[in-house]
Design an enzyme around this catalytic site. Structure first.
Site, mmCIF file in Angstrom:
data_model
loop_
_atom_site.group_PDB
_atom_site.id
_atom_site.type_symbol
_atom_site.label_atom_id
_atom_site.label_comp_id
_atom_site.label_asym_id
_atom_site.label_seq_id
_atom_site.Cartn_x
_atom_site.Cartn_y
_atom_site.Cartn_z
ATOM 1 N N LYS A 79 11.473 5.802 -16.976
ATOM 2 C CA LYS A 79 12.408 6.898 -17.842
ATOM 3 C C LYS A 79 12.598 5.276 -18.869
ATOM 4 O O LYS A 79 12.622 4.494 -18.971
ATOM 5 C CB LYS A 79 13.905 7.224 -17.789
ATOM 6 C CG LYS A 79 14.276 7.827 -18.645
ATOM 7 C CD LYS A 79 15.131 8.697 -18.767
ATOM 8 C CE LYS A 79 15.978 9.661 -20.069
ATOM 9 N NZ LYS A 79 17.800 9.829 -19.067
ATOM 10 N N SER A 154 17.870 15.196 -20.115
ATOM 11 C CA SER A 154 17.187 14.686 -20.871
ATOM 12 C C SER A 154 15.708 13.878 -20.045
ATOM 13 O O SER A 154 14.909 13.301 -20.852
ATOM 14 C CB SER A 154 17.873 13.221 -21.885
ATOM 15 O OG SER A 154 18.642 12.519 -20.727
ATOM 16 N N SER A 178 21.315 14.273 -16.527
ATOM 17 C CA SER A 178 19.604 14.316 -17.216
ATOM 18 C C SER A 178 19.269 14.142 -15.993
ATOM 19 O O SER A 178 17.643 13.970 -15.843
ATOM 20 C CB SER A 178 19.993 13.010 -18.479
ATOM 21 O OG SER A 178 20.302 13.895 -19.146
HETATM 22 N N1 GLN Z 1 22.116 16.894 -21.272
HETATM 23 C C1 GLN Z 1 23.636 16.281 -21.397
HETATM 24 C C2 GLN Z 1 23.769 15.491 -22.488
HETATM 25 O O1 GLN Z 1 22.819 15.588 -24.056
HETATM 26 C C3 GLN Z 1 23.302 15.106 -20.692
HETATM 27 C C4 GLN Z 1 22.405 13.944 -21.125
HETATM 28 C C5 GLN Z 1 22.373 12.888 -19.893
HETATM 29 O O2 GLN Z 1 22.470 13.337 -19.030
HETATM 30 N N2 GLN Z 1 21.400 11.942 -20.319
HETATM 31 O O3 GLN Z 1 24.028 14.806 -22.969
#
Ligand code: GLN
Length: 479
Positions: A79, A154, A178
């Site tokens: 990532k 994400s 994420s």
């Molecule tokens: N979807 C969550 C956010 O927008 C988690 C994001 C993540 O785990 N990096 O913050």
């Protein structure tokens, strides 16, 4: 050799038995990436020279008949929030569009010293903020299982690449879900270890008290193998734990018979799609069928988890993202007359809308006069959430829930509604707030064929039990 179905274990034996070579695997992976990526958009940067050099090293070891390291020749993606020496790292943001880091993230360095071949860097929501991968400055990722849908976020590129067969495994990061939510949407396995289990050195910070690195894989066994390689103390990250690292492959293979599994009623209420509920409940029944004891539990503060997360995560993000000022990293606005203008314009021109929204929310929550009402209160609720889990874990060895309330939604469906998007994290954020490990494992499909994930949550540093339950779910999916 079909790269689309390989696992880490099968890659290793194929190379050792000379059925293929690491170089051939790299070549077929890139062929697949070049054919599929224009549509899926999971990869932002490829590092072909680095991959080829590593593959050649592994093939030389195999040719000599030397014992192969645990990840020999395994084609992987990272990532783009983990820094890679000499390889562009963007965090999905325009502000780091041409940032070439001078060092490697510890997790990546550990993978490479165990023989893994890094093919390139994966698309993601900007600074890992999002649940759909629509917040990337480099365009959305499409879900390989249904290209009109999001892959989750994400770590959307990381999940999509594994699902589409463009990499055997990838790394993601999880701050509020994420790793687990995109794994659920793409039908792969996604593991978030305990906070501190894997070093965060070289992970671009979003919310430091919540950030975790973890693997996305095609099997629970592969997640166990990767965790063992990456886990353990790192002097470069003072929050990385000195706890012993078990042999997760062995642990995962133990039966679940006699294990007490908690089912929290708060995770099966309003907003849960009936097909998701049905698949998760069917898997729980199968676990019971193989001897696990199912115990109803309550996590009474669950309804406060999403607001608590969005106060703490944005507060930490507002501080962490202050470093992008156009001076030391990446993008600098060309249209400024004063220094203050340059800071302002660089940030204004290069941060996306969601990142700006979060910086503003977080700055507000931390500002004098509001700090007690928001940030301090959120920290107190965080303690209550931890207590909920401590109590539940007095009674059970692990907890099973849906990973997300729905299957993958359509691209664009929630893009203009931040609140609806934030609710996609309802079952995942609590584990990050509490610091416990969690995994998403495929447990079924909707009637239209979209994957559904089941989440297993465990006690601090007890990834062994989490993997064991996930392995049982995976095994009993087989006909
Ligand atoms: N979807 C969550 C956010 O927008 C988690 C994001 C993540 O785990 N990096 O913050």
């Amino acid at each position: 050799m079909d790269v689309t179905t390989l696992t880490i274990a099968s890659t290793r034996s194929a190379i050792a038995e000379k059925k293929t070579t690491a170089v051939q695997l790299v070549e077929s992976s890139y062929k697949k990436i070049k054919a599929e990526n224009p549509e899926i958009n999971a990869w932002l940067t490829l590092c072909e020279d680095r991959a080829m050099a590593q593959a050649q090293r592994m093939d030389q070891l195999a040719a000599k008949g030397d014992p192969l390291p645990p990840l020999a020749g395994v084609p992987m993606g990272i990532k783009d929030v983990m820094v890679t020496r000499g390889v562009r790292t963007t965090a999905g943001s325009k502000i780091l569009e041409s940032f070439i880091p001078p060092y490697d993230c510890t997790a990546v360095a550990r993978l490479e010293s165990a023989g893994a071949v890094i093919l390139g860097k994966m698309n993601c929501d900007e600074f890992a903020m999002g649940s759909s991968n629509e917040n990337s400055a480099y365009g959305p990722v499409r879900n390989p299982r249904d290209k009109s849908r999001v892959p989750g976020g994400s770590s959307g590129g990381s999940a999509a690449a594994v699902a589409a067969g463009m990499a055997v495994a990838t790394l993601g990061s999880d701050t509020g879900g994420s790793i687990r939510q995109p794994a659920s949407f793409c039908g792969v396995v996604g593991l978030m270890p305990t906070y501190g289990r894997i070093s965060r050195y070289g992970l671009i910070a979003f919310a430091s008290s919540l950030d975790h690195i973890g693997p996305l894989t095609r099997s629970v066994q592969d997640a166990a193998i990767l965790l063992r390689v990456m886990a353990g103390h790192d002097p470069m990250d003072s929050t990385s734990a000195k706890a012993p690292v078990p042999d997760y492959e062995q642990e995962m293979a133990k039966p679940v018979k006699g294990l007490r599994l908690g089912v929290p009623k708060e995770y099966f209420g309003e907003g849960l799609e009936p097909e998701v509920r049905a698949a998760v409940e069917a898997s729980i029944a199968k676990l019971q069928g193989v001897g696990a004891e199912i115990v109803p539990v309550s996590l009474p503060h669950t309804e406060y988890a999403v607001p608590t997360y969005y106060v703490i995560a944005t507060a930490e993000a507002s501080a962490n993202l202050a470093r992008y000022d156009g001076v030391r990293y990446g993008y600098r606005s060309q249209n400024s007359r004063t220094l203050a203008d340059m800071y302002r314009n660089s940030r204004d021109e290069a941060f996306g809308a969601e990142v700006k929204r979060r910086i503003m929310l977080g700055t507000y929550a931390l500002s004098s006069g509001y700090y007690d009402a928001y940030y301090l209160k959120a920290q107190r609720v965080r303690t209550l959430l931890a207590r909920d889990f401590n109590e539940a874990f007095q009674k059970v060895g692990a907890i099973v829930t849906p990973t997300a309330p729905t299957a993958a939604f359509k691209i664009g469906e929630k893009a203009d509604d931040p609140l609806a998007m934030y609710l996609a994290d309802i079952y995942t954020v609590t584990a990050d707030l509490v610091g416990i490990p969690g995994i998403s494992v495929p447990c079924g499909k909707t009637s239209s064929g979209l994957p559904i994930g089941l989440q297993v949550l465990g006690k601090h540093f007890d990834e062994s039990t989490v993997l064991r339950v996930a392995r049982a779910v995976e095994t009993h999916l087989q006909p």
